[in-house]
Motif scaffolding. Structure first.
Motif, mmCIF file in Angstrom:
data_model
loop_
_atom_site.group_PDB
_atom_site.id
_atom_site.type_symbol
_atom_site.label_atom_id
_atom_site.label_comp_id
_atom_site.label_asym_id
_atom_site.label_seq_id
_atom_site.Cartn_x
_atom_site.Cartn_y
_atom_site.Cartn_z
ATOM 1 N N GLN A 151 -6.619 11.257 1.125
ATOM 2 C CA GLN A 151 -7.048 11.740 -0.180
ATOM 3 C C GLN A 151 -6.554 10.757 -1.229
ATOM 4 N N MET A 152 -7.477 10.187 -1.967
ATOM 5 C CA MET A 152 -7.138 9.169 -2.959
ATOM 6 C C MET A 152 -7.458 9.717 -4.347
ATOM 7 N N ASN A 153 -6.453 9.778 -5.193
ATOM 8 C CA ASN A 153 -6.598 10.333 -6.530
ATOM 9 C C ASN A 153 -6.300 9.283 -7.594
ATOM 10 N N SER A 154 -6.750 9.562 -8.794
ATOM 11 C CA SER A 154 -6.511 8.653 -9.928
ATOM 12 C C SER A 154 -6.830 7.215 -9.543
ATOM 13 N N LEU A 155 -7.989 7.041 -8.977
ATOM 14 C CA LEU A 155 -8.350 5.724 -8.451
ATOM 15 C C LEU A 155 -8.498 4.693 -9.551
ATOM 16 N N LYS A 156 -8.110 3.470 -9.205
ATOM 17 C CA LYS A 156 -8.153 2.344 -10.134
ATOM 18 C C LYS A 156 -9.062 1.262 -9.557
ATOM 19 N N PRO A 157 -9.587 0.404 -10.409
ATOM 20 C CA PRO A 157 -10.429 -0.688 -9.878
ATOM 21 C C PRO A 157 -9.709 -1.514 -8.812
ATOM 22 N N GLU A 158 -8.390 -1.664 -8.940
ATOM 23 C CA GLU A 158 -7.662 -2.451 -7.945
ATOM 24 C C GLU A 158 -7.523 -1.756 -6.596
ATOM 25 N N ASP A 159 -7.961 -0.496 -6.514
ATOM 26 C CA ASP A 159 -8.004 0.179 -5.218
ATOM 27 C C ASP A 159 -9.259 -0.187 -4.430
ATOM 28 N N THR A 160 -10.159 -0.918 -5.065
ATOM 29 C CA THR A 160 -11.366 -1.355 -4.373
ATOM 30 C C THR A 160 -10.997 -2.211 -3.173
ATOM 31 N N ALA A 161 -11.490 -1.804 -2.009
ATOM 32 C CA ALA A 161 -11.136 -2.495 -0.768
ATOM 33 C C ALA A 161 -11.922 -1.891 0.383
ATOM 34 N N VAL A 162 -11.883 -2.576 1.491
ATOM 35 C CA VAL A 162 -12.322 -1.968 2.748
ATOM 36 C C VAL A 162 -11.100 -1.283 3.346
ATOM 37 N N TYR A 163 -11.250 -0.021 3.655
ATOM 38 C CA TYR A 163 -10.162 0.769 4.200
ATOM 39 C C TYR A 163 -10.370 0.899 5.716
ATOM 40 N N TYR A 164 -9.356 0.467 6.440
ATOM 41 C CA TYR A 164 -9.421 0.452 7.895
ATOM 42 C C TYR A 164 -8.498 1.520 8.475
ATOM 43 N N CYS A 165 -9.037 2.288 9.371
ATOM 44 C CA CYS A 165 -8.255 3.267 10.105
ATOM 45 C C CYS A 165 -7.651 2.598 11.334
ATOM 46 N N TYR A 166 -6.458 3.020 11.708
ATOM 47 C CA TYR A 166 -5.895 2.547 12.960
ATOM 48 C C TYR A 166 -5.282 3.709 13.732
ATOM 49 N N ALA A 167 -5.162 3.506 15.022
ATOM 50 C CA ALA A 167 -4.490 4.467 15.891
ATOM 51 C C ALA A 167 -3.609 3.687 16.851
ATOM 52 N N ALA A 168 -2.453 4.288 17.171
ATOM 53 C CA ALA A 168 -1.487 3.591 18.014
ATOM 54 C C ALA A 168 -1.085 4.438 19.205
ATOM 55 N N ASP A 169 -1.212 3.830 20.394
ATOM 56 C CA ASP A 169 -0.490 4.344 21.544
ATOM 57 C C ASP A 169 0.312 3.132 22.030
ATOM 58 N N GLN A 170 0.180 2.704 23.245
ATOM 59 C CA GLN A 170 0.844 1.457 23.622
ATOM 60 C C GLN A 170 0.048 0.252 23.115
ATOM 61 N N HIS A 171 -1.124 0.525 22.580
ATOM 62 C CA HIS A 171 -1.960 -0.499 21.953
ATOM 63 C C HIS A 171 -2.255 -0.080 20.520
#
Length: 114
Positions: free
Chosen positions: A81-101
């Motif tokens: 949840q992203m609030n009070s967004l600013k122009p500098e928040d512009t980006a590609v947002y990448y999800c990650y998941a971790a197990d042993q990899h």
């Protein structure tokens, strides 16, 4: 193998809010943490926030108080949840998941602009 699918990116005005989500599928049983990084144009990828199966959260210092990470362990889904967004928040947002990899999604573009 783990597959990650992000959704919810888009265009939002400065000061607005947006929620993005990421769902893991495949060999998900050993995943112990999920989270988000972002990469703005011309910049390196940086940590946004992550959360463990136990619900322990970690945020980039600069984003504490504006961004909130949560998860649904049963659905292996993580939300940002992203609030009070600013122009500098512009980006590609990448999800990650971790197990042993470490697994990455393809990214979802968030554009903050009027």
């Amino acid at each position: 193998q783990v597959q990650l699918v992000e959704s919810g990116g888009g265009l939002v005005q400065p000061g607005g809010s947006l929620r993005i989500s990421c769902t893991a599928s495949g060999s998900i049983f050993s995943i112990y943490a999920m989270g988000w990084y972002r990469q703005a144009p011309g910049k390196e990828r940086e940590l946004v926030a992550d959360i463990t199966n136990a619900g322990v959260t970690n945020y980039a210092d600069s984003l504490k108080g504006r961004f909130i990470i949560s998860s649904d362990n049963a659905r292996k889904t993580v939300y940002l949840q992203m609030n009070s967004l600013k122009p500098e928040d512009t980006a590609v947002y990448y999800c990650y998941a971790a197990d042993q990899h470490l697994y990455w999604g393809e990214g979802t573009l968030v554009t903050v602009s009027s």
